[in-house]
Design a protein around this motif. Structure first.
Motif, mmCIF file in Angstrom:
data_model
loop_
_atom_site.group_PDB
_atom_site.id
_atom_site.type_symbol
_atom_site.label_atom_id
_atom_site.label_comp_id
_atom_site.label_asym_id
_atom_site.label_seq_id
_atom_site.Cartn_x
_atom_site.Cartn_y
_atom_site.Cartn_z
ATOM 1 N N LEU A 42 1.953 -1.278 4.542
ATOM 2 C CA LEU A 42 2.302 0.093 4.170
ATOM 3 C C LEU A 42 3.765 0.178 3.723
ATOM 4 C CD1 LEU A 42 1.496 3.073 3.997
ATOM 5 C CD2 LEU A 42 2.070 3.286 6.429
ATOM 6 N N LYS A 43 3.978 0.634 2.491
ATOM 7 C CA LYS A 43 5.328 0.723 1.923
ATOM 8 C C LYS A 43 5.811 2.156 1.745
ATOM 9 C CE LYS A 43 5.175 -3.638 1.870
ATOM 10 N NZ LYS A 43 5.803 -4.322 3.007
ATOM 11 N N GLU A 44 4.908 3.111 1.627
ATOM 12 C CA GLU A 44 5.302 4.517 1.478
ATOM 13 C C GLU A 44 4.138 5.410 1.883
ATOM 14 O OE1 GLU A 44 7.687 7.198 1.484
ATOM 15 O OE2 GLU A 44 8.612 5.625 0.275
ATOM 16 N N VAL A 45 4.469 6.520 2.547
ATOM 17 C CA VAL A 45 3.472 7.541 2.862
ATOM 18 C C VAL A 45 3.870 8.802 2.108
ATOM 19 C CG1 VAL A 45 2.253 8.810 4.660
ATOM 20 C CG2 VAL A 45 3.228 6.563 5.176
ATOM 21 N N VAL A 46 2.974 9.289 1.281
ATOM 22 C CA VAL A 46 3.231 10.467 0.450
ATOM 23 C C VAL A 46 2.448 11.643 1.018
ATOM 24 C CG1 VAL A 46 3.015 11.419 -1.879
ATOM 25 C CG2 VAL A 46 3.586 8.990 -1.571
ATOM 26 N N LEU A 47 3.129 12.761 1.203
ATOM 27 C CA LEU A 47 2.474 13.958 1.714
ATOM 28 C C LEU A 47 2.063 14.863 0.562
ATOM 29 C CD1 LEU A 47 1.687 15.728 4.170
ATOM 30 C CD2 LEU A 47 3.962 16.770 4.009
ATOM 31 N N GLU A 57 0.829 -1.211 0.000
ATOM 32 C CA GLU A 57 0.000 0.000 0.000
ATOM 33 C C GLU A 57 0.860 1.257 0.000
ATOM 34 O OE1 GLU A 57 -3.635 -2.169 2.459
ATOM 35 O OE2 GLU A 57 -2.418 -0.671 3.486
ATOM 36 N N ILE A 58 0.415 2.234 -0.780
ATOM 37 C CA ILE A 58 0.987 3.578 -0.767
ATOM 38 C C ILE A 58 -0.104 4.498 -0.239
ATOM 39 C CG2 ILE A 58 1.915 5.471 -2.158
ATOM 40 C CD1 ILE A 58 2.938 3.348 -4.147
ATOM 41 N N ALA A 59 0.176 5.167 0.877
ATOM 42 C CA ALA A 59 -0.838 6.004 1.525
ATOM 43 C C ALA A 59 -0.582 7.475 1.240
ATOM 44 C CB ALA A 59 -0.838 5.752 3.028
ATOM 45 N N PHE A 60 -1.674 8.249 1.217
ATOM 46 C CA PHE A 60 -1.605 9.681 0.940
ATOM 47 C C PHE A 60 -2.164 10.461 2.118
ATOM 48 C CE2 PHE A 60 -2.061 7.415 -3.072
ATOM 49 C CZ PHE A 60 -0.868 7.794 -3.680
ATOM 50 N N ALA A 61 -1.341 11.371 2.620
ATOM 51 C CA ALA A 61 -1.730 12.216 3.745
ATOM 52 C C ALA A 61 -1.726 13.670 3.297
ATOM 53 C CB ALA A 61 -0.748 12.025 4.907
ATOM 54 N N PHE A 101 -1.567 -3.686 -6.024
ATOM 55 C CA PHE A 101 -1.236 -2.817 -4.895
ATOM 56 C C PHE A 101 -2.449 -1.951 -4.590
ATOM 57 C CE2 PHE A 101 -0.167 -0.550 -8.740
ATOM 58 C CZ PHE A 101 -0.555 0.753 -8.509
ATOM 59 N N ARG A 102 -2.327 -1.146 -3.523
ATOM 60 C CA ARG A 102 -3.432 -0.267 -3.152
ATOM 61 C C ARG A 102 -2.952 1.167 -2.959
ATOM 62 N NH1 ARG A 102 -5.842 -4.873 -0.560
ATOM 63 N NH2 ARG A 102 -4.280 -4.714 1.089
ATOM 64 N N PHE A 103 -3.801 2.105 -3.336
ATOM 65 C CA PHE A 103 -3.693 3.480 -2.881
ATOM 66 C C PHE A 103 -4.576 3.595 -1.643
ATOM 67 C CE2 PHE A 103 -2.748 5.707 -7.215
ATOM 68 C CZ PHE A 103 -1.412 5.353 -7.089
ATOM 69 N N VAL A 104 -4.080 4.285 -0.632
ATOM 70 C CA VAL A 104 -4.847 4.445 0.596
ATOM 71 C C VAL A 104 -5.006 5.940 0.885
ATOM 72 C CG1 VAL A 104 -4.975 3.921 3.062
ATOM 73 C CG2 VAL A 104 -3.958 2.256 1.475
ATOM 74 N N ASP A 105 -6.245 6.391 0.905
ATOM 75 C CA ASP A 105 -6.577 7.800 1.152
ATOM 76 C C ASP A 105 -6.875 7.975 2.634
ATOM 77 O OD1 ASP A 105 -7.300 10.429 0.929
ATOM 78 O OD2 ASP A 105 -9.141 10.071 -0.204
#
Length: 199
Positions: free
Chosen positions: A106-111, A25-29, A71-75
């Motif tokens: 969770l593999k990356e958190v993108v701001l 998962e790549i999450a977006f904050a 994979f997943r995008f996580v909002d």
């Protein structure tokens, strides 16, 4: 990247509701009005996958989007919206922290930040958290179509200074309207996902 599937897989507020498989998962904050939903929609070529709203603070859940079954995008819920109660802010904070602290997928958190404005103290807190957990610290500067090309570099420098970013390559201006730097961002995401396979 060719997108053959992009769908909302799960809506969650606590860990027992998260998807149970092992997809990375790549999450977006980011702040409530930074344009996370528009960003996700434009990256996967869908108009209404992630629901956009004119009212900031609409996303109060963690939304998991399955992309290509790979994979997943996580909002993550947006933070920093002034018109909600303190109790609500605390609740959102707990939802975000629980996911970030405990999610093995969770593999990356993108701001995401708005390129037109200096990042807030909330943005700085989130960026420092991202870096402290060993993530790369990718920052997407959204809404870049709303300023002139000549202003972009100046605004990126402001973001770099406020967040204390060392590598300018980790700040990428983006526009959901004209898809500026879309290929570059996908290239970064591919790198993240390839590293996942190697682990």
């Amino acid at each position: 990247m060719k997108i053959v599937k992009a769908e909302l897989q799960k809506v969650a507020v606590e860990p027992k509701q998260y998807p149970m498989d092992k997809l990375p998962e790549i999450a977006f904050a980011g702040r409530s009005n930074v344009g996370k939903s528009s960003f996700i929609n434009s990256m996967v070529n869908r108009n209404n996958l992630a629901r956009t709203s004119n009212k900031p603070g609409k996303t109060r859940t963690i939304n998991f989007y399955n992309i290509n079954n790979n994979f997943r995008f996580v909002d993550l819920p947006g933070y920093g919206y002034a018109a909600v109660s303190k109790e609500e802010k605390v609740k959102w904070g707990q939802i975000i922290e629980s996911y970030l602290n405990n999610r093995e997928n969770l593999k990356e958190v993108v701001l995401l930040v708005d390129i037109r404005h200096e990042p807030t103290d909330d943005d700085l807190l989130m960026y420092n958290w991202i870096k402290s957990y060993g993530y790369r610290g990718i920052v997407i500067a959204t809404k870049s179509d709303k300023i002139s090309k000549g202003q972009i570099q100046k605004q990126l420098s402001i973001i770099k200074a406020k967040l204390g970013i060392e590598d300018m390559n980790n700040i990428i201006p983006y526009s959901s309207k004209n898809k500026m730097n879309k290929d570059k961002i996908w290239s970064l995401f591919r790198d993240v996902l390839e590293k996942t396979k190697d682990q």
